[in-house]
Design a protein around this motif. Structure first.
Motif, PDB file in Angstrom:
ATOM      1  N   ARG A  40     -11.299   3.663   6.176  1.00 33.98           N
ATOM      2  CA  ARG A  40     -10.612   2.740   6.912  1.00 33.98           C
ATOM      3  C   ARG A  40     -11.518   3.142   7.706  1.00 33.98           C
ATOM      4  O   ARG A  40     -12.398   2.263   9.137  1.00 33.98           O
ATOM      5  N   ILE A  59     -12.234   3.327   0.294  1.00 31.73           N
ATOM      6  CA  ILE A  59     -10.836   3.003   0.243  1.00 31.73           C
ATOM      7  C   ILE A  59     -10.554   2.219  -1.195  1.00 31.73           C
ATOM      8  O   ILE A  59      -9.294   2.343  -1.796  1.00 31.73           O
ATOM      9  N   LEU A  60     -11.295   1.709  -2.237  1.00 28.96           N
ATOM     10  CA  LEU A  60     -11.743   0.967  -2.605  1.00 28.96           C
ATOM     11  C   LEU A  60     -10.841   1.961  -4.076  1.00 28.96           C
ATOM     12  O   LEU A  60     -10.355   1.943  -5.642  1.00 28.96           O
ATOM     13  N   ALA A  78      -7.832   6.846   1.986  1.00 34.21           N
ATOM     14  CA  ALA A  78      -7.607   5.544   2.132  1.00 34.21           C
ATOM     15  C   ALA A  78      -8.048   5.034   3.567  1.00 34.21           C
ATOM     16  O   ALA A  78      -8.471   4.625   4.264  1.00 34.21           O
ATOM     17  N   ARG A 106      -5.840  -3.199  -1.770  1.00 34.67           N
ATOM     18  CA  ARG A 106      -7.034  -2.678  -1.062  1.00 34.67           C
ATOM     19  C   ARG A 106      -7.988  -3.785  -0.729  1.00 34.67           C
ATOM     20  O   ARG A 106      -8.223  -3.852   0.121  1.00 34.67           O
ATOM     21  N   ALA A 160       1.344  -1.122  -0.266  1.00 39.73           N
ATOM     22  CA  ALA A 160       0.037  -0.440  -0.149  1.00 39.73           C
ATOM     23  C   ALA A 160       1.088   1.017  -0.297  1.00 39.73           C
ATOM     24  O   ALA A 160       0.357   2.510  -0.638  1.00 39.73           O
TER      25      ALA A 160
END
Length: 383
Positions: free
Chosen positions: A123, A110-111, A119, A178, A53
């Motif tokens: 979360r 997030i995606l 992101a 992800r 990530a």
């Protein structure tokens, strides 16, 4: 490691005679466990996918650790928000629906997130929803008077958290990094039957408003926060949780560095070590009455210290895993045993608020552990 909401009911459930189990537990205990387990996977799922990530988002490892820290913060905020605010007005059905929306919305962010801040925000949203699903699972399981359904939910929550490392690494390998960040989506297939179960609830009755006393202020739990037994138990729980979730971040990295294993292999052995520790914690629960409160707290603190030293300094991967498992053991056992110590000298009417604050101490550790581990890692590298 243990699930965020494991407590004395889990210990009690293990001692219930099988003949006393109610049909409720047999029918719905596994369903509610299936709701709670993926929600808990979100805590540990990204652990071994963070380096990928960081590269994809052009971020430093320390900054990327916020993907784990944000989840702990989201759970800490989501637990009282959904249980007290939404639950009070709309019952468990409302909590489940609101939590599912937050999980789905957070996963979508997030995606699609093009950068780390978005992101991290996703979360946090996802974590608030995961907290609500856990709360709802335990609320519904509480209808089982035998205690077996709460025990099954606690087992599911603990197992989900410990298996998250392996599951996250496997999903990241198959679908990209992800995927490891959106594991709580796996709770959603259980949504429809859980909503049907929630709709069977009896009408809610108003909760009597307690009369303020000279040692309490309406809206502020001053009587609880002045209680030395509560403060001692909550402070120790915060310490155990912080160490445990710091090692959840750091120990797999040390194992990978010492062995050269990939994320899937590392996640598998780290998950087994943590799960073994969590299961062995119930041996600690059994002997706790003979130890007494002072020796028990000393044992928990010493166990956490030894676990930290082993995981951080030992040059052998087996010793690092033993340290990680030991931390899971004392944290899981401590969460059940210290919840009793936190409330034993408080009036019965304050127990609910005290347990809520005690769980908040645990969740602060969930958020603080990875952040502190990442900071320490960067400091060592700088030196």
């Amino acid at each position: 490691m243990s699930g965020p909401f494991a407590g004395r009911r889990f210990a009690d459930a293990l001692c219930v005679d099988r003949r006393s189990a109610s049909p409720f537990a047999g029918r719905t205990g596994p369903l509610l466990a299936a709701l709670a387990a993926p929600a808990s996977m979100g805590v540990s799922g990204p652990g071994l996918a963070l380096p990928e990530a960081a590269r994809a988002l052009s971020a430093t490892p320390a900054a990327t650790a916020w993907l784990m820290t944000a989840f702990g913060l989201g759970m800490a905020l989501g637990t009282p928000l959904l249980s007290a605010t939404v639950g009070r007005r709309h019952g468990t059905t409302g909590v489940v629906r609101a939590a599912a929306v937050l999980v789905a919305l957070g996963a979508l962010v997030i995606l699609l997130a093009p950068n780390l801040p978005l992101a991290v925000a996703g979360r946090a949203l996802e974590a608030a929803g995961a907290a609500g699903l856990n709360v709802a699972a335990f609320q519904l399981a509480g209808r089982d008077r035998s205690g077996r359904a709460p025990g099954l939910v606690a087992i599911g929550s603990a197992a989900g958290g410990t298996a998250g490392l392996f599951t996250g690494a496997a999903v990241a390998g198959a679908f990209g990094w992800r995927g490891a960040l959106v594991l709580p989506l796996l709770s959603l297939p259980a949504l429809r039957p859980v909503l049907s179960l929630a709709n069977e609830e009896s009408p809610r009755t108003p909760t009597p408003t307690p009369t303020p006393t000279p040692t309490s202020t309406p809206g502020l739990p001053l009587g609880i926060l002045r209680n030395s037994r509560f403060l001692s138990a909550a402070a120790l729980m915060l310490t155990l949780s912080t160490v445990n979730f710091a090692l959840l971040y750091a120990a797999p990295r040390r194992v990978a560095a010492l062995t050269g294993w990939g994320p899937v292999e590392t996640g598998a052995v780290a998950s087994v070590a943590a799960l073994a520790g969590a299961l062995l914690s119930w041996q600690l629960v059994r002997v706790a009455p003979a130890l007494g409160a002072v020796r028990l707290k000393g044992l928990l603190g010493a166990g956490s210290t030894v676990a930290l030293v082993l995981a951080v300094t030992a040059p052998w991967p087996v010793a690092v895993l033993v340290g990680s498992g030991t931390s899971a053991l004392v944290t899981a056992g401590g969460q059940g045993l210290l919840s009793g110590a936190a409330t034993e000298t408080l009036p019965a009417g304050r127990h609910g608020n005290a347990i809520g604050l005690f769980n908040l101490a645990f969740l602060i550790g969930v958020a603080a552990g990875p952040a502190l581990a990442s900071f320490a890692d960067q400091t060592v590298q700088f030196i």
